[in-house]
Design a protein around this motif. Structure first.
Motif, PDB file in Angstrom:
ATOM      1  N   PRO A  74       0.809  -1.227   0.000  1.00  0.00           N
ATOM      2  CA  PRO A  74       0.000   0.000   0.000  1.00  0.00           C
ATOM      3  C   PRO A  74       0.842   1.275   0.000  1.00  0.00           C
ATOM      4  N   ALA A  75       2.078   1.182   0.436  1.00  0.00           N
ATOM      5  CA  ALA A  75       2.867   2.419   0.468  1.00  0.00           C
ATOM      6  C   ALA A  75       3.142   2.939  -0.935  1.00  0.00           C
ATOM      7  N   VAL A  76       3.239   2.074  -1.896  1.00  0.00           N
ATOM      8  CA  VAL A  76       3.599   2.532  -3.229  1.00  0.00           C
ATOM      9  C   VAL A  76       2.555   2.222  -4.274  1.00  0.00           C
ATOM     10  N   SER A  77       1.550   1.449  -3.931  1.00  0.00           N
ATOM     11  CA  SER A  77       0.581   1.079  -4.945  1.00  0.00           C
ATOM     12  C   SER A  77      -0.820   1.236  -4.377  1.00  0.00           C
ATOM     13  N   SER A  78      -1.749   1.673  -5.211  1.00  0.00           N
ATOM     14  CA  SER A  78      -3.134   1.712  -4.748  1.00  0.00           C
ATOM     15  C   SER A  78      -4.015   1.067  -5.792  1.00  0.00           C
ATOM     16  N   ALA A  79      -4.995   0.336  -5.307  1.00  0.00           N
ATOM     17  CA  ALA A  79      -5.876  -0.393  -6.202  1.00  0.00           C
ATOM     18  C   ALA A  79      -6.626   0.579  -7.093  1.00  0.00           C
ATOM     19  N   ALA A  80      -6.767   0.236  -8.369  1.00  0.00           N
ATOM     20  CA  ALA A  80      -7.459   1.118  -9.298  1.00  0.00           C
ATOM     21  C   ALA A  80      -8.846   0.574  -9.574  1.00  0.00           C
ATOM     22  N   CYS A  81      -9.811   1.478  -9.717  1.00  0.00           N
ATOM     23  CA  CYS A  81     -11.181   1.070 -10.014  1.00  0.00           C
ATOM     24  C   CYS A  81     -11.652   1.608 -11.341  1.00  0.00           C
ATOM     25  N   GLN A  82     -10.894   2.545 -11.881  1.00  0.00           N
ATOM     26  CA  GLN A  82     -11.311   3.109 -13.158  1.00  0.00           C
ATOM     27  C   GLN A  82     -10.077   3.433 -13.985  1.00  0.00           C
ATOM     28  N   MET A  83     -10.323   3.789 -15.232  1.00  0.00           N
ATOM     29  CA  MET A  83      -9.205   3.956 -16.143  1.00  0.00           C
ATOM     30  C   MET A  83      -8.559   5.330 -16.040  1.00  0.00           C
ATOM     31  N   LEU A  84      -9.134   6.215 -15.253  1.00  0.00           N
ATOM     32  CA  LEU A  84      -8.472   7.487 -14.985  1.00  0.00           C
ATOM     33  C   LEU A  84      -7.677   7.350 -13.703  1.00  0.00           C
ATOM     34  N   PRO A  85      -6.395   7.656 -13.725  1.00  0.00           N
ATOM     35  CA  PRO A  85      -5.634   7.536 -12.485  1.00  0.00           C
ATOM     36  C   PRO A  85      -5.985   8.658 -11.513  1.00  0.00           C
ATOM     37  N   THR A  86      -5.767   8.346 -10.251  1.00  0.00           N
ATOM     38  CA  THR A  86      -5.993   9.364  -9.221  1.00  0.00           C
ATOM     39  C   THR A  86      -5.140  10.579  -9.532  1.00  0.00           C
ATOM     40  N   GLY A  87      -5.773  11.748  -9.453  1.00  0.00           N
ATOM     41  CA  GLY A  87      -5.005  12.969  -9.656  1.00  0.00           C
ATOM     42  C   GLY A  87      -5.131  13.509 -11.058  1.00  0.00           C
ATOM     43  N   ALA A  88      -5.649  12.719 -11.988  1.00  0.00           N
ATOM     44  CA  ALA A  88      -5.814  13.209 -13.356  1.00  0.00           C
ATOM     45  C   ALA A  88      -6.999  14.166 -13.380  1.00  0.00           C
ATOM     46  N   PRO A  89      -6.991  15.123 -14.332  1.00  0.00           N
ATOM     47  CA  PRO A  89      -8.146  16.014 -14.431  1.00  0.00           C
ATOM     48  C   PRO A  89      -9.401  15.184 -14.660  1.00  0.00           C
ATOM     49  N   GLY A  90     -10.457  15.494 -13.981  1.00  0.00           N
ATOM     50  CA  GLY A  90     -11.722  14.775 -14.172  1.00  0.00           C
ATOM     51  C   GLY A  90     -11.841  13.555 -13.302  1.00  0.00           C
ATOM     52  N   TYR A  91     -10.770  13.213 -12.539  1.00  0.00           N
ATOM     53  CA  TYR A  91     -10.863  12.031 -11.698  1.00  0.00           C
ATOM     54  C   TYR A  91     -11.773  12.294 -10.518  1.00  0.00           C
ATOM     55  N   GLU A  92     -12.756  11.373 -10.307  1.00  0.00           N
ATOM     56  CA  GLU A  92     -13.580  11.422  -9.105  1.00  0.00           C
ATOM     57  C   GLU A  92     -13.547  10.047  -8.498  1.00  0.00           C
ATOM     58  N   PRO A  93     -13.310   9.942  -7.187  1.00  0.00           N
ATOM     59  CA  PRO A  93     -13.254   8.614  -6.582  1.00  0.00           C
ATOM     60  C   PRO A  93     -14.551   7.853  -6.806  1.00  0.00           C
ATOM     61  N   GLY A  94     -14.475   6.548  -6.800  1.00  0.00           N
ATOM     62  CA  GLY A  94     -15.679   5.742  -7.006  1.00  0.00           C
ATOM     63  C   GLY A  94     -15.294   4.397  -7.563  1.00  0.00           C
ATOM     64  N   CYS A  95     -15.848   3.352  -6.954  1.00  0.00           N
ATOM     65  CA  CYS A  95     -15.450   2.026  -7.357  1.00  0.00           C
ATOM     66  C   CYS A  95     -16.685   1.192  -7.666  1.00  0.00           C
ATOM     67  N   ALA A  96     -16.783   0.740  -8.886  1.00  0.00           N
ATOM     68  CA  ALA A  96     -17.973  -0.006  -9.293  1.00  0.00           C
ATOM     69  C   ALA A  96     -17.855  -1.486  -8.942  1.00  0.00           C
ATOM     70  N   TYR A  97     -16.641  -2.019  -9.023  1.00  0.00           N
ATOM     71  CA  TYR A  97     -16.509  -3.465  -8.880  1.00  0.00           C
ATOM     72  C   TYR A  97     -15.760  -3.830  -7.617  1.00  0.00           C
ATOM     73  N   THR A  98     -16.460  -3.799  -6.514  1.00  0.00           N
ATOM     74  CA  THR A  98     -15.911  -4.311  -5.266  1.00  0.00           C
ATOM     75  C   THR A  98     -17.094  -4.831  -4.490  1.00  0.00           C
ATOM     76  N   LYS A  99     -16.865  -5.510  -3.406  1.00  0.00           N
ATOM     77  CA  LYS A  99     -17.969  -6.139  -2.697  1.00  0.00           C
ATOM     78  C   LYS A  99     -18.992  -5.088  -2.321  1.00  0.00           C
ATOM     79  N   GLY A 100     -20.235  -5.337  -2.647  1.00  0.00           N
ATOM     80  CA  GLY A 100     -21.313  -4.452  -2.254  1.00  0.00           C
ATOM     81  C   GLY A 100     -21.503  -3.267  -3.172  1.00  0.00           C
ATOM     82  N   ALA A 101     -20.760  -3.195  -4.268  1.00  0.00           N
ATOM     83  CA  ALA A 101     -20.937  -2.064  -5.180  1.00  0.00           C
ATOM     84  C   ALA A 101     -21.352  -2.569  -6.552  1.00  0.00           C
ATOM     85  N   SER A 102     -21.796  -1.638  -7.376  1.00  0.00           N
ATOM     86  CA  SER A 102     -22.149  -1.983  -8.754  1.00  0.00           C
ATOM     87  C   SER A 102     -21.977  -0.721  -9.571  1.00  0.00           C
ATOM     88  N   PRO A 103     -21.997  -0.806 -10.903  1.00  0.00           N
ATOM     89  CA  PRO A 103     -21.840   0.408 -11.718  1.00  0.00           C
ATOM     90  C   PRO A 103     -22.860   1.472 -11.350  1.00  0.00           C
TER      91      PRO A 103
END
Ligand SMILES: Nc1ncnc2c1ncn2[C@@H]1O[C@H](COP(=O)(O)OP(=O)(O)OP(=O)(O)O)[C@@H](O)[C@H]1O
Ligand SMILES: Nc1ncnc2c1ncn2[C@@H]1O[C@H](COP(=O)(O)OP(=O)(O)OP(=O)(O)O)[C@@H](O)[C@H]1O
Ligand SMILES: [Mg+2]
Ligand SMILES: [Mg+2]
Lengths: 324, 337, 335, 546, 321
Positions: free
Chosen positions: D318-347
């Motif tokens: 975790p110190a150097v890597s973070s799980a990705a949920c979308q094709m925009l990396p964290t910090g890119a313009p337009g990036y908003e947190p949100g994960c569709a595919y994890t337990k209890g979530a959906s698109p």
């Protein structure tokens, strides 16, 4: 003599031609090897790709491409890499050669000296524990994968024990040109030399010993002893000198292969930018011009070295001189 | 003909090798003497131990499994117990040796001259040029044409005859008192052999050397030697003056050997008298007379090892003479009557 | 020497085998090889019943039990930056990551055994294949001479003019990219036949040359001349007179080639162009271990030692076989 | 002491910065080279009309003026830009930069077949013609110089929200007009930055010295440099490089610290470690035209099933890597947190971040798709860390009921291999980092209909994904961004969610670079785009306190 | 007596490296009469073996013709030669080298029986082969226990018997024996020489018997050919040649043979120098360099083989009549 020379030359040319055609064909038969899209860059537009194809002549038939490549390699010497755009291949090779040459030469000095010592001592003490111990050491030397040995050497000298007085002098991996600092050159290469030499020490010590043992059963060795020579003189002046003939022919082959890039595992493990590593990188990058150049280079060396061994033979063995 | 005090006195020499966990006796109780300027011929079939005898005298057997018994005295000095270092001064200087195959007896990578020089310089402190001068002279003496140039040639560049002459020159380089020649002419053609034998015969007058000539050719012995010793399967069958042995062999083996040689002159026998079978291998050697299984005259007495007994001028290891049943005098077959 | 014993004496092969059997070093070597083969055959047993792991399945997020304690396979570090995860180290307990874990959380000990299967298989198969090809080439070139010899020898010259490792690496890189497609035959890149064939091919000249030389010498041997004078057809001479006599030279080459093959396989796998994941060989394990050499050197050291042991054993065996089969030796014994 | 021309007057000026790298980046031609290390290296050698900040800033920061006095106001509805060139800026041979140089440099992009000539610059008027006939490229009507006004005017065929960013990219570097119009290879063209390249051997090293004609004009766009010289050495692999830097034999390495050494480095040299955020995303492209991934349920299933925790561990924890949920990396313009595919979530109902994989749901989806038992081949680069992740995916697919195998391919080919539709790739591992911070260079580049070119190895859209509705959404986002960055970003975020609903790829993780410096190095020089700006490295002299 | 084999102007060149050639046989003509034993003597390297091999077509000729029972076999290929091969066989000097070390004696001896069909063109049955095998073993006095053994287990004499048995298997008419006794000890040599003599009587064989030992040749042969440097210098009935050698070389050869008799004959003719190299043979008469009687003419023109007496041919300008 001239005829023999010409014949040699013809053979060399034939071998080179064969290898180059082979490399060329294999390259173009390799799926995905088409360098156009790699040269053009990721996400390049189709127009750019078409331009690149044209610029590099990939739209010509293979024989034309082959001829062009050979011309660029041998005549104009301006063949450029497919992977590193703009990189001229021949100078690359010329720059890598001293590294390989340093590595191979130093290693060779070590292995020749040590293996002659080991082989001669073992033969002199044939059948005793000294013999058995030396030969067992040689056997282990033959059996160690060189890349593994190199890694273990690095682990010890670069990391685990780098801070101790024993290895604190060991410089970072990499090559230091002799002209820049002879001492640095030596320090940078001494561990690779030893690593490279281990295998050959094993091979040569064993070959030399068995040769010496065979020779010691020869009539002329008996004659030499019957003359009243000391055993040392018999072994060294008569036995070793005669055995050197096989030794040298073996050496010629091996040394040539090393100069030609055969030491690539050592070069890779020790971060030496030599011919072997260059070739390996060229291969990994499927960089045909560099592959072609380095393979040609190594073939030339192997063939040249064989010719050289023949010449040395003439000095070592008067029988060869008379074409017997 | 020969000096009185023996130059070389071999007593009960036994040599055995270890092989396959067993001691294999190669030669058993071989005794003989060589006097100054004498030519002793040692004959016997292949494998009878001739070379081993010579090598044992020179202490050149370096097989780790060898065991050596008996005594070898050279000018009264015991050789078998002499330290290696002291022995080296005898080798080449006092006793020299030449070998059967002149093709392989020279180190291939040095010139003939170099190798003869080396032999001289090990034993005498002379300069290189002096050594070379002597080498050239020796080669000349041996009848080598153009000795200076020949000295600078490599062994393979010389013919067999020349090589053997060079070999003899090397052996004679320090004027040895005894020359052991192990089948020096076997590899040569008859006409060349004749030349070399001639050379050997003249050594005693020219160089004062005694010669131990090992051969399997009875003809060579008859032509060259003063004394002869016949070996059979590692043991002495008969020994004595050549004239006596050839005139009246006392051992049935010697007689049979002589008979089985086809004659060059005179009437041709329809069939050659031959000895059935082959000599026994060292390990299968009978405890009694080794020749008994092939002998016409074998009888009960042959199961014990016959000692060497004196018969006429020679010593013979056979029971027949003691039983008074000596072999008939040999017809001088072959000589033109 | 003959005639006294009536029982049928052993043939040259059998007597050579007896000599070999009397050579203690060779027997020890044979024992070591046998043990290695046995251990690798036992790999599934070890993995399933002793270590209870699947050595091919990544398990980075898992943990295991040792002495009643639960241990994470990938252990976090407590440095200020929380940098780096270190795989579990050797426990020296056969039932729980005896030699530790690799960077994918797999049991190194179990992988070592499985790797041995592949490494030994490749090494033996490559040696066998190499010998077959080399024998065909060497015998054809040596026996027929002339143009056949010319062509084959030149091909070998070409192959020999490229350093062995470079040659092997070139072929591997080419085939690894997309397998091999020759007409209807398709070999996937991860097919073991590919490294086997490559290794066999690159060492072909090494083995073929001595065979050719031997055949050439035999071709002029008196007994071949004798067979010809008897009117024996050429193919029969080849089969009956030449083959059995080169056989010993060929057999002697086998352990050496196996040793070369093992070393070459490990080098190729080390460069990631030999055996392909998920299959493991000692070379790939060393390659896995390369990335752990500072934190968990055992991952690289263990397979390296295994290679050294097997190669030493093969070489010793080769020496023993050479002594046992030496033709001169045989004739000397009979003389 | 006298300060060298162009150097900052500071006690920390001077010294030689020694950088090590495993490989060189090949050609030095800034308009051709497309590798990160050259980008980074040449950022202090060349300038464009615009550039990115060479001081610490946000990941999403946009281009700022460099050789231009200021960012011009868009005219003609965003189709015309008039750049005022700064006066008195000189190339390293002393010649002043003129508007003609700018025009020539723009033409040269096409003349040397720059890889981005098509995607980034062909919307300049005349650009299409230049693509077709590079030799006679004039960009007539597209780029016009005015020597009197000292301006350069650009005309575009359509408005472009990222135009300034594209001019800031290294392929739009301004070079002297007489630079040869072919790949200069190992010869570096002249530049305007604080350093010039004086020697280069791709297999041994590169040397930079100060550009004697450099005078700082903007401390953010192109600050003056501290070290007197910068030396690169090529050939050391990362393991060896770490050791060498630990032993102070080098100051900086271009590669990240290998996983094996991170613990050690973190423990012993935590003060010498820098963690640098990167705009990069690792993902597995799923071919939407090949079974089983032509079924959206299967694509979603794999997204649910893959344990990102394992992926994170493979890449260093975790110190150097973070799980990705979308094709925009964290910090890119337009990036908003949100994960569709994890337990209890959906698109439809996003979770804030990835928590746990959901194998049960995934199995159900696969069951529904009826694709169980099919063969799946995972294509992965043949070396490096991807193999482990490919192996993890293989295991996951096996759990889902497929017959999965991994096919490693030589890294140099893998990237183009998975792109070519002829190869019928099913799932391929790769990564993507942006040339400049923008949402479009991830979403549009990788997943628009235009970037899928059948039967070509240059078809960056490896998933072969083409959805006109999404394309329209992205066009709209781009258009809105021209005038309203915020609204535009929101639209990009929507596009990202829409894309993930179709799951043409499995985003894996985003990593940070673990950099190690020698004890001589201090100063802040890590920036988002270039990661490190070497002109800003300050070197302690011997005797200085560490 | 009919001629079984006729060789006309045989020439054999060996190619040596560096483009040199070695003329091993130079215009050798020779007839072998049915039922005779033709002895072939000469110094080492004079071409005896080469001639022997050429006669049996075991090597290709450079030029010349060989008629075997009036059939020209000099240009036949291996396949065509096969039926001829059963009529003529070879026995080699090195009895060990001539036997495949990896095969059992029984197999070695029966090999020709298995590769050649019988008179009716049928393959021989096991029983027939076995019967013939035992017959052959008796003929050469080998014990049956030898059949399952390998060559290295035998003594030189026994191995030579095996070689002879194999050569006899197909009941050939002509046997070329290439120094079959040179490697044997005298006591064994006598056994083998007797065996040859006995077999000739029993089976009516014809031999070409090569040897360098004049005494052996004299013992066994009816006619003798003396070779020197690739050419026949003298040819005649054994007694004639041995008692009144016409060629100086033959005379020297005979006188050089050491005899196991003390004081046999001291009038030895000692030749000088060595045999010249066949690569560069002397001009004119090849023997002139060593000949005690050489004159200038000898170094210029080469003498031809000419008849000087009954059946006695010599090639010398100054023969001892
Ligand atoms: N080093 C050795 N180890 C074992 N046996 C040996 C050794 N040297 C010789 N022999 C055996 O000793 C016996 C006698 O050998 P030697 O060489 O003396 O015979 P020879 O009479 O000289 O025969 P030839 O005439 O063949 O030279 C032979 O059976 C031989 O095999
Ligand atoms: N295969 C060959 N290649 C080249 N030269 C050869 C070959 N065989 C024989 N010779 C040469 O031909 C000449 C005659 O050889 P050949 O073997 O016929 O002699 P020989 O009389 O049988 O000698 P020996 O008594 O030694 O058996 C010799 O000079 C020999 O070196
Ligand atoms: Mg002997
Ligand atoms: Mg011969």
């Amino acid at each position: 003599m001239l005829k023999a020379l010409l014949q040699r030359f013809g053979q060399t040319a034939f071998v080179l031609f064969g290898i180059s055609v082979l490399v060329f064909l294999v390259f173009f038969a390799t799926p995905g090897a088409d360098p156009t899209s790699r040269i053009a860059g990721k996400n390049a537009s189709p127009e750019t790709i078409a331009k690149v194809r044209q610029e590099y002549g990939f739209d010509h038939p293979l024989p034309v491409q082959y001829a062009t490549m050979m011309k660029k390699l041998f005549i104009t010497q301006d063949l450029t890499s497919y992977a590193n755009r703009g990189e001229k291949v021949v100078p690359e090779l010329i720059k890598a050669a001293p590294v390989t040459l340093s590595l191979a030469t130093g290693g060779a000095v070590i292995w020749v000296v040590v293996s002659i010592l080991m082989g001669t001592v073992a033969a002199a003490f044939r059948g005793t524990w000294i013999d058995r111990t030396l030969m067992a050491i040689g056997l282990v030397g033959i059996s160690i994968p060189v890349f593994w040995l190199g890694q273990v050497a690095n682990l010890i000298t670069q990391a685990r024990y780098h801070d101790t007085w024993l290895f604190s002098w060991v410089p970072a991996l990499g090559y230091v040109p002799f002209a820049e600092s002879p001492i640095g050159w030596f320090k940078a290469l001494i561990i690779p030399w030893c690593t490279l030499a281990v295998l050959f020490i094993g091979v040569y010590a064993r070959v030399l010993r068995s040769d010496l043992v065979t020779v010691s059963g020869e009539d002329f060795m008996r004659t030499a002893r019957a003359k009243g020579l000391t055993p040392t003189r018999v072994l060294l002046v008569h036995g070793l000198r005669t055995s050197m003939i096989t030794f040298v022919s073996l050496f010629g082959m091996d040394f040539a292969q090393l100069i030609g890039g055969g030491a690539l595992l050592t070069e890779v493990v020790f971060g030496l930018q030599g011919v072997g590593r260059l070739t390996y990188q060229a291969l990994s990058a499927l960089d045909l011009p560099l592959i072609m150049a380095s393979v040609m280079y190594s073939a030339v060396f192997v063939v040249l070295a064989n010719a050289l061994v023949d010449v040395i033979y003439i000095f070592l063995d008067p029988r060869v001189r008379d074409g017997r | 003909m020969a000096g009185d005090a023996p130059l070389l006195d071999v007593r009960d020499l036994c040599v055995s090798f270890r092989s396959g966990g067993r001691d294999v006796p190669i030669i058993e109780n071989v005794s003989f003497t060589v006097c100054e300027r004498e030519i002793l011929g040692i004959v016997g079939e292949s494998g009878s131990g001739k070379s081993v005898t010579a090598m044992a005298i020179m202490r050149l057997i370096d097989d780790p499994g060898v065991s050596l018994r008996g005594s070898v005295r050279f000018r009264g000095q015991e050789l078998t117990t002499l330290p290696q270092k002291a022995f080296r001064h005898i080798r080449g200087r006092e006793i020299a040796m030449i070998f059967q195959d002149p093709m392989t007896a020279f180190t291939p990578v040095y010139t003939i001259g170099w190798q003869i020089d080396e032999a001289i310089r090990v034993h005498e402190r002379v300069s290189k040029s002096e050594a070379r001068a002597r080498t050239v002279r020796l080669l000349g003496d041996m009848g080598v044409p153009d000795p200076e140039r020949t000295a600078n040639r490599y062994p393979h560049q010389l013919s067999g005859g020349l090589r053997q002459r060079a070999m003899i020159a090397m052996a004679l380089s320090c004027n040895p008192a005894l020359l052991i020649a192990d089948e020096p002419t076997t590899a040569l053609d008859v006409t060349v052999q004749a030349q070399i034998l001639d050379l050997l015969r003249n050594l005693r007058t020219d160089y004062g050397s005694a010669v131990m000539l090992i051969t399997h050719d009875m003809g060579v012995v008859a032509e060259t030697c003063d004394h002869v010793m016949v070996l059979y399967s590692g043991r002495v069958a008969e020994r004595g003056p050549a004239s006596a042995v050839f005139e009246q062999p006392a051992h049935p083996y010697t007689a049979a050997l002589l008979d089985s040689i086809p004659p060059l002159t005179g009437p041709r026998p329809v069939r050659l008298p031959s000895i059935a079978g082959a000599p026994p291998a060292p390990l299968e050697r009978p405890s009694g007379c080794a020749f008994a299984p092939r002998c016409h005259y074998a009888h009960d007495a042959c199961v014990t090892l016959p000692p060497l007994v004196r018969f006429a001028e020679q010593d013979v290891a056979c029971v027949l003479p003691t039983e008074g049943k000596a072999l008939p005098t040999r017809l001088l077959h072959g000589a033109e009557a | 020497m003959s005639g006294t014993q009536e029982a049928t004496p052993p043939g040259p092969w059998r007597s050579a085998f007896r000599v070999l059997a009397r050579n203690r070093a060779s027997m020890v070597a044979l024992g070591v090889l046998g043990l290695m083969v046995l251990l690798s055959l036992l790999a599934p047993f070890y993995a399933h019943h002793i270590a209870h792991t699947d050595p091919f399945r990544a398990n980075v997020a898992g943990s295991f039990m040792l002495d009643g304690k639960t241990i994470d396979i990938m252990q976090p570090n407590d440095n200020p930056l929380h940098l780096g995860l270190t795989p579990a180290g050797p426990t020296w307990n056969p039932s729980a990551y005896m030699l530790g874990s690799d960077s994918q959380g797999r049991d190194v000990a179990a992988r070592l055994l499985y790797g041995g299967r592949i490494s030994l298989l490749i090494s033996f198969a490559a040696a066998a294949l190499c010998i077959v090809i080399a024998s065909v080439v060497g015998i054809l070139a040596g026996f027929f001479g002339g143009i056949v010899d010319m062509v084959l020898s030149r091909i070998m010259d070409i192959m020999w003019a490229v350093p062995v490792y470079l040659f092997a690496i070139s072929l591997s890189i080419v085939t690894i990219s997309d397998g091999l497609h020759i007409g209807p035959i398709t070999l996937e890149a991860d097919n073991l036949i590919i490294p086997i064939a490559i290794i066999a091919l690159v060492y072909m000249p090494y083995a073929a040359r001595p065979i050719r030389g031997r055949v050439m010498a035999l071709r002029n041997a008196d007994f071949v001349m004798a067979a010809r004078s008897l009117g024996v057809p050429r193919w029969r001479i080849l089969l009956v007179d030449i083959l059995p006599n080169v056989a010993s030279s060929i057999v002697v080459l086998a352990p050496l080639l196996a040793a070369f093959a093992l070393l070459t396989e490990s080098a190729l796998s080390f460069l990631s162009i030999g055996v392909q994941a998920p299959t493991a060989s000692w070379g790939t394990i060393i390659q896995d271990g390369e990335g752990l050499i500072y934190s968990r050197p055992m991952v690289a050291i263990a397979p390296g030692l295994a290679i050294v042991i097997v190669v030493v054993a093969l070489n010793v065996l080769g020496d023993g076989m050479r002594d046992a089969l030496d033709v001169r030796e045989t004739s000397k014994r009979g003389a | 002491a006298t300060v060298a021309p162009g150097a900052p007057d500071s006690p920390e000026t001077g010294g030689i910065l020694r950088i090590t790298a495993e490989n060189s980046g090949g050609t030095l031609d800034p308009q051709i080279s497309y590798v990160h290390i050259t980008y980074q290296m040449e950022a202090i050698v060349y300038d464009g009309l615009t550039t990115f900040a060479k001081t610490p800033s946000k990941l999403s920061s946009h281009a700022i003026p460099d050789l231009a006095e200021a960012l011009p106001e868009p005219q003609d509805g965003g189709r015309t830009y008039v750049f005022h060139l700064r006066h008195g800026i000189r190339f390293s041979n002393g010649k002043e930069v003129t508007p003609d140089d700018v025009v020539a440099s723009m033409q040269r992009i096409f003349k040397v077949n720059s890889p981005t000539a098509g995607p980034y610059y062909s919307h300049i008027v005349g650009g299409e013609a230049c693509l077709k006939d590079a030799e006679h490229c004039t960009l007539a009507g597209g780029v016009e110089a005015d020597d009197k006004a000292w301006t350069v005017t650009f005309h575009l065929t359509h408005p472009d929200a990222e135009f300034f960013d594209r001019l800031a990219f290294q392929h739009a570097s301004i070079l002297p007009a007489d630079t040869p119009t072919h790949d200069t290879g190992n010869e570096a063209p002249l530049g305007t930055g604080p350093y010039k390249i004086v020697s280069y051997e791709p297999n041994s090293g590169l040397k930079m010295e100060r550009n004697p004609y450099f005078r700082q004009w903007d401390a953010v766009a192109q600050p003056a440099g501290y070290p007197d010289e910068i030396h690169y050495s090529f050939g050391l692999d990362p393991e060896a490089a770490v050791t060498a830097i630990e032993n102070n034999q080098y100051d900086w390495m271009l590669e990240s610290v290998p996983l094996d050494r991170q613990a050690e480095v973190g423990a012993r040299f935590s003060d010498r470690v820098k963690l640098i955020d990167q705009l990069v995303i690792f993902y597995a492209a799923l071919n939407v035209n090949q079974p089983p991934f032509n079924d959206v349920r299967v694509r979603q299933a794999l997204n649910y099933a893959l344990n990102r925790k394992a992926v994170v561990i493979y890449n260093g924890g975790p110190a150097v890597s973070s799980a990705a949920c979308q094709m925009l990396p964290t910090g890119a313009p337009g990036y908003e947190p949100g994960c569709a595919y994890t337990k209890g979530a959906s698109p439809e109902h996003l979770a804030p971040e990835w928590k746990e994989h959901d194998l049960a749901l995934a199995k159900k989806l696969v069951e529904e798709s009826g694709t169980k038992g099919q063969k799946v081949v995972i294509v992965t680069p043949g070396s490096g860390g991807s193999g482990a992740i490919a192996n993890e995916i293989r295991a996951t697919l096996v759990d889902l009921g497929y017959v999965a195998s991994v096919r490693p391919i030589t890294p140099v080919i893998e990237f183009s291999y998975i792109q070519n539709s002829d190869n019928k790739m099913q799932i391929g591992l790769t990564g993507w980092s942006a040339d400049y911070p923008s949402a479009s260079s991830f979403l549009r580049t990788l997943f628009s209909c235009a970037t899928f070119i059948p039967h070509s190895s240059n078809s960056i859209n490896a998933s072969q994904f083409c959805d006109p509705k999404l394309d329209a959404l992205m066009d709209k986002a781009a258009e809105v961004s021209l005038t309203d960055q915020k609204a535009g970003d929101a639209l990009w975020a929507e596009a990202s969610r829409a894309l993930m609903a179709q799951a043409p790829a499995v985003p894996l993780d985003q990593t940070r670079r673990v950099a190690l410096t020698s004890s001589r190095v201090h100063g802040t020089f890590d920036t988002p785009i270039y990661e490190a700006v070497f002109s800003q490295v300050k070197l302690r002299r011997a005797g200085d306190p560490p | 007596m009919t001629d079984i084999l006729k060789a006309i102007e045989l020439r054999k060149d060996y190619r040596l490296p560096r483009g040199k050639t070695l003329r091993a046989l130079d215009n050798v003509s020779l007839t072998v009469r049915s039922g005779e034993v033709l002895g072939l003597v000469g110094e080492s390297g004079c071409g005896k073996s080469t001639l022997g091999r050429c006669l049996l077509r075991l090597t290709d000729l450079s030029s010349g013709t060989i008629l075997f029972e009036n059939q020209d076999i000099s240009r036949m290929n291996d396949r065509a030669l096969r039926p001829v091969r059963r009529q003529m066989q070879m026995v080699f000097q090195d009895s060990y080298a001539a036997l495949n070390p990896k095969r059992r004696i029984g197999d070695l001896i029966t090999e020709p029986l298995r590769v050649h069909p019988d008179e009716n063109g049928q393959k021989r049955s096991r029983q027939v082969i076995e019967a013939r095998l035992y017959e052959l073993m008796d003929l050469v006095s080998l014990p049956r226990s030898a059949l399952a053994r390998y060559p290295h287990e035998f003594s030189g004499g026994q191995r030579q018997r095996i070689n002879i048995a194999r050569a006899l298997a197909l009941s050939p008419r002509l046997i070329v024996a290439d120094e079959p006794v040179s490697a044997l000890d005298v006591s064994v040599q006598a056994q083998i020489v007797n065996l040859f003599t006995d077999l000739k009587e029993q089976l009516g064989l014809t031999y070409v018997f090569i040897a360098h030992d004049l005494a052996v040749v004299r013992q066994i042969s009816t006619r003798v050919a003396v070779m020197y440097l690739g050419a026949i210098v003298e040819l005649g009935d054994t007694d004639t040649v041995m008692q009144r050698p016409a060629h100086p070389y033959t005379a020297a050869l005979i006188s050089a043979v050491p005899q196991p008799v003390i004081g046999a004959d001291d009038r030895r003719i000692l030749l000088h120098g060595d045999v010249p190299s066949p690569i560069s043979p002397p001009s004119g008469c090849r023997f002139h360099t060593r000949c005690p009687k050489a004159e200038t003419r000898c170094s210029q023109d080469a003498p031809q083989l000419r008849l000087i007496g009954n059946n006695h041919e010599v090639s010398c300008h100054f023969p001892n009549i």
